[in-house]
Design a protein around this motif. Structure first.
Motif, PDB file in Angstrom:
ATOM      1  N   LEU A  15      11.055  -7.106  -2.805  1.00  0.00           N
ATOM      2  CA  LEU A  15      11.956  -8.010  -2.087  1.00  0.00           C
ATOM      3  C   LEU A  15      13.224  -8.229  -2.890  1.00  0.00           C
ATOM      4  CD1 LEU A  15      12.393  -9.991   0.303  1.00  0.00           C
ATOM      5  CD2 LEU A  15      11.245 -11.740  -1.082  1.00  0.00           C
ATOM      6  N   GLY A  16      14.374  -8.131  -2.229  1.00  0.00           N
ATOM      7  CA  GLY A  16      15.651  -8.341  -2.891  1.00  0.00           C
ATOM      8  C   GLY A  16      16.083  -9.791  -2.851  1.00  0.00           C
ATOM      9  N   PRO A  17      17.327 -10.086  -3.221  1.00  0.00           N
ATOM     10  CA  PRO A  17      17.846 -11.455  -3.190  1.00  0.00           C
ATOM     11  C   PRO A  17      17.843 -12.005  -1.764  1.00  0.00           C
ATOM     12  CG  PRO A  17      19.257 -10.016  -4.493  1.00  0.00           C
ATOM     13  CD  PRO A  17      18.321  -9.130  -3.760  1.00  0.00           C
ATOM     14  N   THR A  18      17.400 -13.238  -1.616  1.00  0.00           N
ATOM     15  CA  THR A  18      17.222 -13.819  -0.284  1.00  0.00           C
ATOM     16  C   THR A  18      17.904 -15.174  -0.153  1.00  0.00           C
ATOM     17  OG1 THR A  18      15.072 -14.647  -1.066  1.00  0.00           O
ATOM     18  CG2 THR A  18      15.057 -12.652   0.308  1.00  0.00           C
ATOM     19  N   VAL A  19      18.295 -15.485   1.081  1.00  0.00           N
ATOM     20  CA  VAL A  19      18.836 -16.796   1.442  1.00  0.00           C
ATOM     21  C   VAL A  19      17.766 -17.525   2.245  1.00  0.00           C
ATOM     22  CG1 VAL A  19      20.613 -18.030   2.735  1.00  0.00           C
ATOM     23  CG2 VAL A  19      21.209 -15.926   1.507  1.00  0.00           C
ATOM     24  N   TRP A  20      17.478 -18.764   1.858  1.00  0.00           N
ATOM     25  CA  TRP A  20      16.425 -19.558   2.500  1.00  0.00           C
ATOM     26  C   TRP A  20      17.017 -20.810   3.139  1.00  0.00           C
ATOM     27  CZ3 TRP A  20      10.873 -18.887   1.682  1.00  0.00           C
ATOM     28  CH2 TRP A  20      10.552 -17.740   0.951  1.00  0.00           C
ATOM     29  N   TRP A  21      16.386 -21.231   4.230  1.00  0.00           N
ATOM     30  CA  TRP A  21      16.727 -22.489   4.866  1.00  0.00           C
ATOM     31  C   TRP A  21      15.437 -23.152   5.338  1.00  0.00           C
ATOM     32  CZ3 TRP A  21      19.770 -26.372   5.085  1.00  0.00           C
ATOM     33  CH2 TRP A  21      19.842 -27.217   6.181  1.00  0.00           C
ATOM     34  N   ASN A  22      15.110 -24.267   4.716  1.00  0.00           N
ATOM     35  CA  ASN A  22      13.938 -25.050   5.093  1.00  0.00           C
ATOM     36  C   ASN A  22      12.654 -24.227   5.156  1.00  0.00           C
ATOM     37  OD1 ASN A  22      15.507 -27.334   5.246  1.00  0.00           O
ATOM     38  ND2 ASN A  22      15.815 -27.196   7.468  1.00  0.00           N
ATOM     39  N   GLY A  23      12.445 -23.384   4.139  1.00  0.00           N
ATOM     40  CA  GLY A  23      11.189 -22.655   4.028  1.00  0.00           C
ATOM     41  C   GLY A  23      11.145 -21.338   4.761  1.00  0.00           C
ATOM     42  N   GLY A  31      20.345 -12.546   3.112  1.00  0.00           N
ATOM     43  CA  GLY A  31      20.349 -12.047   1.741  1.00  0.00           C
ATOM     44  C   GLY A  31      21.693 -12.296   1.094  1.00  0.00           C
ATOM     45  N   TRP A  32      21.738 -12.174  -0.236  1.00  0.00           N
ATOM     46  CA  TRP A  32      22.978 -12.431  -0.968  1.00  0.00           C
ATOM     47  C   TRP A  32      23.144 -11.410  -2.093  1.00  0.00           C
ATOM     48  CZ3 TRP A  32      23.085 -13.575  -6.229  1.00  0.00           C
ATOM     49  CH2 TRP A  32      21.848 -13.910  -6.811  1.00  0.00           C
ATOM     50  N   ALA A  33      24.329 -11.389  -2.666  1.00  0.00           N
ATOM     51  CA  ALA A  33      24.613 -10.497  -3.782  1.00  0.00           C
ATOM     52  C   ALA A  33      25.767 -11.070  -4.585  1.00  0.00           C
ATOM     53  CB  ALA A  33      24.975  -9.096  -3.274  1.00  0.00           C
ATOM     54  N   GLN A  34      25.930 -10.556  -5.796  1.00  0.00           N
ATOM     55  CA  GLN A  34      27.084 -10.901  -6.618  1.00  0.00           C
ATOM     56  C   GLN A  34      27.946  -9.661  -6.784  1.00  0.00           C
ATOM     57  OE1 GLN A  34      26.585 -11.643 -10.837  1.00  0.00           O
ATOM     58  NE2 GLN A  34      28.144 -13.252 -10.819  1.00  0.00           N
ATOM     59  N   ARG A  35      29.218  -9.779  -6.439  1.00  0.00           N
ATOM     60  CA  ARG A  35      30.144  -8.668  -6.595  1.00  0.00           C
ATOM     61  C   ARG A  35      30.625  -8.592  -8.043  1.00  0.00           C
ATOM     62  NH1 ARG A  35      33.329  -9.564  -0.832  1.00  0.00           N
ATOM     63  NH2 ARG A  35      31.827  -8.376   0.422  1.00  0.00           N
ATOM     64  N   PRO A  36      31.188  -7.453  -8.448  1.00  0.00           N
ATOM     65  CA  PRO A  36      31.679  -7.320  -9.833  1.00  0.00           C
ATOM     66  C   PRO A  36      32.695  -8.395 -10.223  1.00  0.00           C
ATOM     67  CG  PRO A  36      31.563  -5.173  -8.795  1.00  0.00           C
ATOM     68  CD  PRO A  36      31.262  -6.175  -7.717  1.00  0.00           C
ATOM     69  N   TRP A  62      27.066 -13.461   0.935  1.00  0.00           N
ATOM     70  CA  TRP A  62      25.781 -13.464   1.634  1.00  0.00           C
ATOM     71  C   TRP A  62      25.980 -13.095   3.090  1.00  0.00           C
ATOM     72  CZ3 TRP A  62      28.529 -17.733   0.276  1.00  0.00           C
ATOM     73  CH2 TRP A  62      28.881 -18.612   1.283  1.00  0.00           C
ATOM     74  N   ARG A  63      24.852 -12.765   3.716  1.00  0.00           N
ATOM     75  CA  ARG A  63      24.854 -12.496   5.146  1.00  0.00           C
ATOM     76  C   ARG A  63      23.615 -13.133   5.752  1.00  0.00           C
ATOM     77  NH1 ARG A  63      24.958  -6.427   6.657  1.00  0.00           N
ATOM     78  NH2 ARG A  63      27.016  -6.657   5.648  1.00  0.00           N
ATOM     79  N   LEU A  64      23.811 -13.869   6.820  1.00  0.00           N
ATOM     80  CA  LEU A  64      22.690 -14.477   7.524  1.00  0.00           C
ATOM     81  C   LEU A  64      22.211 -13.518   8.606  1.00  0.00           C
ATOM     82  CD1 LEU A  64      23.894 -18.181   7.848  1.00  0.00           C
ATOM     83  CD2 LEU A  64      22.660 -17.054   5.978  1.00  0.00           C
ATOM     84  N   LEU A  65      20.905 -13.359   8.689  1.00  0.00           N
ATOM     85  CA  LEU A  65      20.300 -12.458   9.660  1.00  0.00           C
ATOM     86  C   LEU A  65      19.781 -13.206  10.879  1.00  0.00           C
ATOM     87  CD1 LEU A  65      18.342 -10.236   7.118  1.00  0.00           C
ATOM     88  CD2 LEU A  65      20.566  -9.778   8.172  1.00  0.00           C
ATOM     89  N   ALA A  66      20.015 -14.496  10.892  1.00  0.00           N
ATOM     90  CA  ALA A  66      19.641 -15.344  12.023  1.00  0.00           C
ATOM     91  C   ALA A  66      20.753 -16.381  12.178  1.00  0.00           C
ATOM     92  CB  ALA A  66      18.295 -16.020  11.762  1.00  0.00           C
ATOM     93  N   ASP A  67      20.695 -17.163  13.227  1.00  0.00           N
ATOM     94  CA  ASP A  67      21.682 -18.212  13.464  1.00  0.00           C
ATOM     95  C   ASP A  67      21.018 -19.563  13.264  1.00  0.00           C
ATOM     96  OD1 ASP A  67      23.741 -19.814  14.177  1.00  0.00           O
ATOM     97  OD2 ASP A  67      23.755 -19.287  16.309  1.00  0.00           O
ATOM     98  N   PRO A  68      21.008 -20.071  12.034  1.00  0.00           N
ATOM     99  CA  PRO A  68      20.295 -21.310  11.746  1.00  0.00           C
ATOM    100  C   PRO A  68      21.088 -22.569  12.073  1.00  0.00           C
ATOM    101  CG  PRO A  68      21.235 -20.463   9.753  1.00  0.00           C
ATOM    102  CD  PRO A  68      21.606 -19.491  10.833  1.00  0.00           C
ATOM    103  N   GLY A  69      22.347 -22.417  12.456  1.00  0.00           N
ATOM    104  CA  GLY A  69      23.154 -23.578  12.785  1.00  0.00           C
ATOM    105  C   GLY A  69      24.137 -23.944  11.697  1.00  0.00           C
TER     106      GLY A  69
END
Length: 392
Positions: free
Chosen positions: A324-332, A337-342, A348-355
């Motif tokens: 599993l790579g870097p992940t973005v979480w919301w309420n469990g 996912g997220w990353a750090q650029r040079p 980050w990019r959200l794969l769902a629409d959490p509001g």
């Protein structure tokens, strides 16, 4: 399945994760060891993962220096080759149980394998030669102090020996023994990793001589690990625990029985296990967001992650080997996912629409992470499709 079994809803499982894994702000830990204990163990294959996993669970503190202090000064956290033959960081209070339940067996297997390779090589290297090489390595550490593998090898001629593995076969290869002997000493608990060369993101560790952990009965140790794992990850199944530990099914079942696991119902109609009496409804913590590193325990604690991860998101967030790579979480729940650029920018990019509330919380957490990292740059050892896209 008995309808009389207590029901634990998916929402309650996520509530437990936020509170027990110390990801909700009100539940954050006050020490790195406390953060590790909350999830039993922190993945340590990638040096940066330990720091980023601890950071996400800690109250505001001194940045990486706080975790370095726990690893190399207080030694309240130690790295062990343990569950699934993988490196983990655990608190020194838990280390003897991890050692007895899992690391001892791995060390014994490592020794048998190395002795087999030595015998097959045909140079007369045997158990006596290996014992002397190990003794000489420890003596070098006593004389030199904390040393890298290269520095130990430079001081111990035997460690510069090369052997042929798989002689006459398609996979025949020549290999040095230094890495294998050092790995064996570490697996036996006779040396431990000390400060790396370079920054906290480096994996080029120095080694120091230490004493093995006190011996405990293996069954007793496995029961303690199962008890702690159930508290952190329950409801969960024996399949989950078998995957997480790498134990045999028989050992898993004995450990769960010794831990006194109780059975509960899940919303999908299946059953799972929790700690004894741990069946009360779990109230929701305050809303929370987290940016967790690759291999973080909250994403890797179960074989079945369906309650917090939409299966449609797996291809973007996992590498080909199931890391599993870097992940973005919301309420469990994993929502991106997220990353750090040079440049140091956290993207980050959200794969769902959490509001909108979730997006604002993720933005705030990204700012907190960027401030904590400062000038440090982190690239996951196991890179996933989404992380690569974000960096590009």
């Amino acid at each position: 399945m008995s309808p009389s079994l207590p029901l634990v809803t998916t929402a309650e499982r996520r509530h437990r994760l936020g509170r027990r894994h110390r990801l909700a702000p009100s539940a954050r830990a006050t020490s790195a060891a406390q953060a590790a204990d909350a999830v039993v163990a922190l993945h340590a294959t990638d040096a940066a993962t330990v720091f980023l996993s601890a950071r996400a669970r800690l109250s505001e503190g001194d940045g990486p220096a706080e975790i370095e202090k726990a690893l190399y000064e207080d030694v309240s956290l130690v790295r062990l080759l343990s569950m699934r033959n993988t490196l983990f960081d655990v608190s020194t209070g838990l280390a003897p149980y991890v050692d007895a339940s899992t690391a001892r067996g791995i060390a014994a297997k490592e020794r048998r394998t190395l002795l087999k390779h030595l015998a097959e090589d045909g140079q007369g290297l045997d158990a006596a030669w290996l014992a002397q090489a190990e003794a000489d390595a420890l003596a070098a550490l006593d004389a030199q102090g904390a040393s890298t593998g290269s520095q130990i090898s430079a001081a111990v001629p035997a460690l510069r020996q090369k052997i042929t593995i798989g002689r006459g076969k398609k996979y025949e290869t020549e290999a040095g023994v230094a890495t294998r002997v050092i790995r064996l000493l570490a697996a036996d608990g006779r040396i431990r990793r000390d400060r790396p060369r370079g920054s906290w993101t480096s994996s080029q560790f120095r080694w120091v001589h230490t004493e093995p952990w006190p011996a405990l009965p293996a069954a007793e140790a496995r029961a303690e690990i199962a008890r702690r794992w159930l508290h952190a990850y329950g409801p969960a199944t024996e399949t989950d625990l078998r995957w997480w530990t790498g134990w045999t099914l028989t050992d898993v079942r004995k450990a769960l029985a010794a831990a006194g696991a109780d059975q509960v119902r899940l919303e999908d109609g299946s059953t799972a296990l929790v700690s004894p009496g741990d069946t009360a409804p779990e109230p929701a913590p305050e809303p929370w967001a987290a940016l967790l590193p690759g291999l973080d325990p909250s994403g890797m604690g179960w074989a079945d992650r369906g309650f917090h991860l939409d299966p449609a998101h797996r291809p973007a967030l996992f590498d080909y080997a199931g890391n599993l790579g870097p992940t973005v979480w919301w309420n469990g729940e994993i929502i991106g996912g997220w990353a750090q650029r040079p440049s140091g920018e956290i993207v980050w990019r959200l794969l769902a629409d959490p509001g909108r509330a979730a997006e604002e919380a993720v933005t705030a957490e990204a700012v907190r992470l960027a401030q904590w990292l400062g000038e440090a740059r982190v690239t996951p050892r196991f890179r996933t499709p989404l992380e690569r896209e974000l960096v590009a």
